[in-house]
Design a protein around this motif. Structure first.
Motif, PDB file in Angstrom:
ATOM      1  N   THR A   1       0.788  -1.043  -0.047  1.00 30.29           N
ATOM      2  CA  THR A   1       0.039  -0.009   0.076  1.00 30.29           C
ATOM      3  C   THR A   1       1.023   1.313   0.116  1.00 30.29           C
ATOM      4  O   THR A   1       1.680   1.359   0.771  1.00 30.29           O
ATOM      5  CB  THR A   1      -1.137   0.118   1.184  1.00 30.29           C
ATOM      6  N   ILE A   2       0.762   1.953  -0.991  1.00 26.95           N
ATOM      7  CA  ILE A   2       1.323   3.473  -1.014  1.00 26.95           C
ATOM      8  C   ILE A   2       0.434   4.453  -0.404  1.00 26.95           C
ATOM      9  O   ILE A   2      -0.647   4.307  -0.864  1.00 26.95           O
ATOM     10  CB  ILE A   2       1.842   3.648  -2.459  1.00 26.95           C
ATOM     11  N   SER A   3       0.951   5.463   0.364  1.00 22.84           N
ATOM     12  CA  SER A   3       0.454   6.543   1.027  1.00 22.84           C
ATOM     13  C   SER A   3       0.973   7.670   1.170  1.00 22.84           C
ATOM     14  O   SER A   3       2.365   7.492   0.918  1.00 22.84           O
ATOM     15  CB  SER A   3      -0.399   5.954   2.146  1.00 22.84           C
ATOM     16  N   ARG A   4       0.523   8.768   1.436  1.00 23.97           N
ATOM     17  CA  ARG A   4       1.395   9.978   1.748  1.00 23.97           C
ATOM     18  C   ARG A   4       1.027  10.761   2.764  1.00 23.97           C
ATOM     19  O   ARG A   4      -0.460  10.590   3.317  1.00 23.97           O
ATOM     20  CB  ARG A   4       1.485  10.788   0.365  1.00 23.97           C
ATOM     21  N   ASP A   5       1.881  11.311   3.519  1.00 25.37           N
ATOM     22  CA  ASP A   5       1.551  12.271   4.655  1.00 25.37           C
ATOM     23  C   ASP A   5       1.992  13.613   4.142  1.00 25.37           C
ATOM     24  O   ASP A   5       2.970  13.868   4.249  1.00 25.37           O
ATOM     25  CB  ASP A   5       2.065  11.948   5.947  1.00 25.37           C
TER      26      ASP A   5
END
Length: 115
Positions: free
Chosen positions: A67-71
Motif C-alpha cells: 500500500t502506497i500512501s502519503r502524509d
C-alpha cells in the motif's frame, strides 16, 4: 530536491516492512510519487504510484500486499509491504515526478526477504 528512503532491512517471508520517503525541496502533494525496485540482474520496475490527486496504482505482483500512501504534513510518502516474499528482495527507490515531468530519485534502500 532530495528524497531520502528509510525503513528497509531484513525480514522473514510473510513479514512486513514500511518504507518511508522523506522529501525536501519539493512537496509530495505537488508531485506524482512512486516506488520502484531493482533486483540483482534485473531492470528497475514500477512497484506503486500515487498521483497528485491521490489515485494509486500497483504492479500486479504486489497488488493486495503493498500500500502506497502519503502524509502531506510530514512531506513523506510510505510503502507498506505485507506478506513479503523472497521475490520482493530488491533495492527500493523513491521517485518524484514534477508537473514539468522532471524526475527525481532517492538513493535507494535494500529490502531482503529471507529466512
Amino acid at each position: 530536491v532530495q528524497l531520502v528512503e528509510s525503513g528497509g532491512g531484513l525480514v522473514q517471508p510473510g513479514g512486513s516492512l514500511r518504507l518511508s520517503c522523506a522529501a525536501s525541496g519539493t512537496s509530495v502533494s505537488s508531485n506524482a510519487m512512486g516506488w520502484y525496485r531493482q533486483a540483482p540482474g534485473k531492470q528497475r520496475e514500477l512497484v506503486a504510484t500515487i498521483t497528485r490527486g491521490g489515485s494509486t496504482n500497483y504492479a500486479d505482483s504486489v497488488k493486495g500486499r503493498f500500500t502506497i500512501s502519503r502524509d502531506n504534513a510530514k512531506n513523506t510518502v510510505y510503502l507498506q509491504m505485507d506478506s513479503l516474499k523472497a521475490q520482493d528482495t530488491a533495492v527500493y527507490y523513491c521517485q518524484a515526478t514534477s508537473v514539468y515531468n522532471i524526475r527525481y530519485w532517492g538513493q535507494g534502500i535494500q529490502v531482503t526477504v529471507s529466512s
